[in-house]
Motif scaffolding. Sequence first.
Motif, PDB file in Angstrom:
ATOM      1  N   SER A 113       0.813  -1.211   0.000  1.00 11.34           N
ATOM      2  CA  SER A 113       0.000   0.000   0.000  1.00 11.34           C
ATOM      3  C   SER A 113       0.849   1.264   0.000  1.00 11.34           C
ATOM      4  O   SER A 113       0.368   2.335  -0.370  1.00 11.34           O
ATOM      5  N   ASP A 114       2.113   1.178   0.422  1.00 13.16           N
ATOM      6  CA  ASP A 114       2.963   2.363   0.394  1.00 13.16           C
ATOM      7  C   ASP A 114       3.721   2.501  -0.932  1.00 13.16           C
ATOM      8  O   ASP A 114       4.478   3.447  -1.118  1.00 13.16           O
ATOM      9  N   ARG A 115       3.529   1.540  -1.843  1.00 12.71           N
ATOM     10  CA  ARG A 115       4.122   1.576  -3.180  1.00 12.71           C
ATOM     11  C   ARG A 115       5.648   1.591  -3.161  1.00 12.71           C
ATOM     12  O   ARG A 115       6.286   1.909  -4.154  1.00 12.71           O
ATOM     13  N   THR A 116       6.253   1.278  -2.025  1.00 11.10           N
ATOM     14  CA  THR A 116       7.705   1.206  -1.984  1.00 11.10           C
ATOM     15  C   THR A 116       8.202  -0.151  -2.448  1.00 11.10           C
ATOM     16  O   THR A 116       9.363  -0.298  -2.789  1.00 11.10           O
ATOM     17  N   ARG A 117       7.342  -1.139  -2.458  1.00 13.18           N
ATOM     18  CA  ARG A 117       7.721  -2.479  -2.910  1.00 13.18           C
ATOM     19  C   ARG A 117       7.140  -2.710  -4.296  1.00 13.18           C
ATOM     20  O   ARG A 117       5.961  -2.500  -4.539  1.00 13.18           O
ATOM     21  N   LYS A 118       8.008  -3.146  -5.178  1.00 12.02           N
ATOM     22  CA  LYS A 118       7.603  -3.412  -6.551  1.00 12.02           C
ATOM     23  C   LYS A 118       7.849  -4.885  -6.868  1.00 12.02           C
ATOM     24  O   LYS A 118       8.619  -5.568  -6.200  1.00 12.02           O
ATOM     25  N   GLY A 119       7.199  -5.334  -7.891  1.00 14.39           N
ATOM     26  CA  GLY A 119       7.406  -6.705  -8.332  1.00 14.39           C
ATOM     27  C   GLY A 119       6.926  -6.870  -9.755  1.00 14.39           C
ATOM     28  O   GLY A 119       6.129  -6.069 -10.267  1.00 14.39           O
ATOM     29  N   LYS A 120       7.405  -7.913 -10.421  1.00 11.86           N
ATOM     30  CA  LYS A 120       6.952  -8.227 -11.772  1.00 11.86           C
ATOM     31  C   LYS A 120       5.760  -9.158 -11.682  1.00 11.86           C
ATOM     32  O   LYS A 120       5.805 -10.189 -11.013  1.00 11.86           O
ATOM     33  N   LEU A 121       4.695  -8.755 -12.350  1.00  8.10           N
ATOM     34  CA  LEU A 121       3.485  -9.558 -12.352  1.00  8.10           C
ATOM     35  C   LEU A 121       3.783 -10.945 -12.903  1.00  8.10           C
ATOM     36  O   LEU A 121       4.562 -11.111 -13.842  1.00  8.10           O
ATOM     37  N   LEU A 122       3.180 -11.953 -12.282  1.00 11.04           N
ATOM     38  CA  LEU A 122       3.318 -13.308 -12.799  1.00 11.04           C
ATOM     39  C   LEU A 122       2.801 -13.371 -14.236  1.00 11.04           C
ATOM     40  O   LEU A 122       1.891 -12.626 -14.605  1.00 11.04           O
ATOM     41  N   PRO A 123       3.364 -14.237 -15.067  1.00 16.62           N
ATOM     42  CA  PRO A 123       2.719 -14.470 -16.362  1.00 16.62           C
ATOM     43  C   PRO A 123       1.259 -14.829 -16.118  1.00 16.62           C
ATOM     44  O   PRO A 123       0.944 -15.655 -15.266  1.00 16.62           O
ATOM     45  N   HIS A 124       0.358 -14.203 -16.849  1.00 16.06           N
ATOM     46  CA  HIS A 124      -1.056 -14.398 -16.545  1.00 16.06           C
ATOM     47  C   HIS A 124      -1.838 -14.865 -17.758  1.00 16.06           C
ATOM     48  O   HIS A 124      -1.551 -14.477 -18.900  1.00 16.06           O
ATOM     49  N   VAL A 125      -2.804 -15.707 -17.477  1.00 15.89           N
ATOM     50  CA  VAL A 125      -3.737 -16.200 -18.481  1.00 15.89           C
ATOM     51  C   VAL A 125      -5.135 -16.138 -17.877  1.00 15.89           C
ATOM     52  O   VAL A 125      -5.302 -15.994 -16.668  1.00 15.89           O
TER      53      VAL A 125
END
Length: 817
Positions: free
Chosen positions: A138-150
Motif C-alpha cells: 500500500s505504500d508503493r515502496t515495494r515493486k514486483g513483476k506480475l506473474l505471467p497471466h492467463v
Amino acid sequence: MTIRPMQDTESVCQKMSKTEERTQGHKKSTAIATKAQIQTQSTLPTNQQDWRGVKLKEIAWTWRRDNAIGYKPGEFRCHNEYKVDSRDVEELGESPLDRMQVFVVTVNDPLQLRSALELMSEALQRAPYQQREVSISSDRTRKGKLLPHVSVDCEFVKLPKALADERPGWEAKRMVDDGQLEELVSVMTIAVGRHFFLLVNILHMLQTANKDTVPELAYFYRKTVFNPELAKLWWNPQSDFSVLDATIAHMYQGTVRPPFSHKPYREDARSITPIFRISNRYFNTTRPTSLTFPTDHVDCALHEIGYNEQGLSCPCRLGNFDLAALIDHVCRIHSYSKYNDNGAGKSPWTKHRDRFNYDSFLSCFLEGDRLYPLLQKMKSAAANSSDKHAFYQNLGGPGMVTNDDAMGYNIGDVAGQNLIFELLLASDDKRFVASCLSNYRLGYAEQCPNRTVKQHFSKLTSRCGTLLIEDNPRMYKSAPMKHGRFSSNLGFWKTEKLSFFEHEQRLQVQARVSAELGKPPAVTTYNLYSAPDGDNCNWAPSVAEEALNQLFDATKFWLPPICVQRPSLNAGEEAEAAVRTPYDNPIVRVGTSHAQALVEFLRSPHAANAAPPPGFGADVGSTDGLPWFVRPQHVPGRGLGLARDIFEAFTNRGTSNGSLLGARKLVEHTKPHPKPIMEHDSIKDLGNLSPPDPADPYAWDKDPIDSSWGAAHTLRSQLRMAVEKEIETNRQEGLPYQFDIHDVFDPEGRDYRRRVEGAAPWNRPQLPDVPKTNEDGTWKSIATVALHIVMATAKWYEDHAGFKEVNKGRKKKWKVQ
C-alpha cells in the motif's frame, strides 16, 4: 496446418505474417498475433519429439448490429480454419476494427498436451502487458513483476450423459442437487491476451483413456491449475473448482471420495455420497498431494476464511485468482473509508458477486470497446440456441471445433477477462478507469463510461507496411478530476508513503483549494487537549477532501504480493540484500514542505553550530562562488525553495549574508497562545453544579436540588462518551500533537507524532509542547478533567442529599430520599 519440426514451423510463421498483412492487426498483439515479430525470431525452439500433431488454427469473427453494406441485420460471420468449407477471412468485412482474430490450439490427445503448453509458453513470452512492474504494498515502496497471466474457464457436462440428455435442463439441475447426476469438466479454455487460446477437451480424454491419459493430464494440471508461478484469472470460479476437483478425482479412483453436505438454493441441506461416473483400468492409483486443492486456511489479501461444501479453501495460493475479488480489492483501495485498505470488506472465496453476472461484467468495463459486440454475441450463443441444456451437454469433444457458436462461446469468456484485466493494468485514462470501477462497485453495469480516446488506426505502420490499431485509451495528462463515488486514493496519500514529489504536489493542491475555500476559522487552543469542535471540525476536512478528489488517480493501486514473481537472487545479491539497510526518509509533517522542515531542523538543537555548504549563496567570481566565465552565471542555491530562509536558519553563516539568495518567503502562521482550561466552555458550565451552601436554608429545596442533579447526571453521561471517543481515537490514530488547522490532512498532528516516535533516534525531530498526561501516564484532556469534577459533584450529592436511582419502566429518575 500441422506444426512439424523446424521447417514446418517456419511455414507457420510465414502464414501468420500473411495473416497480418490482410488483417491490419493490433500494434501490441501477442507473438501469435504479431506475426512479423514471430517471423523475425526464425523458428520456435522445437524438436521432433516436442511438436507431435499440434494444430494451430485461425478463427476470426465479425458482427454488425446495423445494416452495414453486405450484411444482414445482426449477422454474425466467422472464418474457421477447422472447417473445410469456411468462408475466407476477406469475406468478414472491410474494417479490421470490427473484427476479432484468434489462433487456437485444441487438444484431444493427451500426448499433445506438452506441445500445446510449450506453444502457450511461447505466446506468454511475446504477449503484451505480461510481467509488468506493479506495486505490491500500500505504500508503493515495494515493486514486483506480475506473474505471467492467463484467463481460464471451464465448461461442464452432466453425467451419466444419456440420463441427463433425456431430461430438461431444470430437471437435470435438480438431479445434480440430489446426487443422481454429477457435473465434470468437459472443456477447459486458457487464453493468452486476446489472440492465443488453448482448448483442452478433458472429458473426451477421460472417456477414451489410455496409458498416457493420467500422467499427461497430471502434467497439464501441474503446469496450469496447480502452478503458483502462473496467474490464472477466473470469473466467479466457485463452481469451477468444485467440478474440477471432482474431475481430477476420477483419474485417481484409488482414493475414496468422501461424502459432503450440499444445500441447494432455498432448499434443505442433504448428504451427497459421490460415485465415479467413468471407469477405466488406468484410474486405479491414489491421488497425489500435488494435485489436491488446499483444505487449510492461510491469510489471503483477497478473501476472508471460507470453505466450500467439499472442504476446499481459498485457491489463491496456487495462483488461481477470482477476477471479481481482484477488482473488489482495487475498489477497496479507492473506497470511502481510510481504514479500508487494511482488507476490511473482504468476502470468503466461496461467495460470488451477487446480482452481477458475466454479461454485466463485460458491459461495465468493455461497452464501447470495438470487440464488445463480438464478445456479447459469443456469450449469448447458449441462450440463443434452441436448447440451452443440450448446448452445454455437447461442448467438448473433437467435433466441437467445427461449431462456430461453441468455439465463440468458449473463447469469448476468457478473452473478455483478459481484456478487462489488462485494461486496468495498462490504461492511462484516469477518468475512464475510475468510472468503470465505480460502476462495478455500485452495480451500474448499464452505465459504461465514454472513452476519452476512441480506438482507431494508428499513425504508425507495422514492419509489413500495414495499418495498426490503437486499442487502448490513453490520456497523457494529469488534469484535476473530481469523482463523487470515491473519496480518493486515501491509502496512497498517507505521508510516510509519499515520495518527495508527491508530498510537494499534495501541498500545492492543498494550497490552491485552501485559497478557493477562504481563510480558515479562528482557532482557540488551551493548555490541555480539547477535541476540535465547531468550524474547526469542518474547514480542514473540507479542504482535505477536495484536494484528494483533485489528486484522485484510479490507475494507482497495488496488487497482493502473491500476484508477482519471486525474485531469484544469486549468492552475491543475497548477501547484499541481507546487509542492506533501507534509507529512512526525513520525518516531515503532512502540511509542511520539505524546505520548511529543513528550516525547522536547522533551528533545532540537532543543528547547533551547523554551517551552510561552501558556496551556498556566494557571488559569482568570489572565493566560494562559481567562476565568472561559467554561463549562465548562477548563485548556488538560489533556485532552492525558501533559499534565503534556509540560509538564515544556520547559526554559523560565515562571512556571507545570503542577500543574493533573494527575499525570505516563508510564511509562518501565528500560533495562538493557549488559554487556561478554566476558560473552556465545558469547565465554565460546571459552575452551575456546585453543591449547595449548607448555611443556606433554602438551598436544600427539593426542586433546585433535583434540577442540579439532573443536569449533573446528563453532563456526566456526555463527558463519559466524549472521553471514550477520545481514547478510541487515540487507539486508532495515535496520540495528538500540536493543533494546526493549516495542516488539513493532520490538524491534530497524530500522524506526525506517531511517525516521529517510531523513527530512529538520529532521524527523530523534537516534539515540544506535547499534550500533558496524568502522572501515571494515563490520558488527560479537558474532557477527563471535567468528568472528574462532575463525578466528584455527583458523589457529594449522593453522600449528602441521599439521592437514589428509581426505575420506572425503561426510564431512570433520580429522587431525593
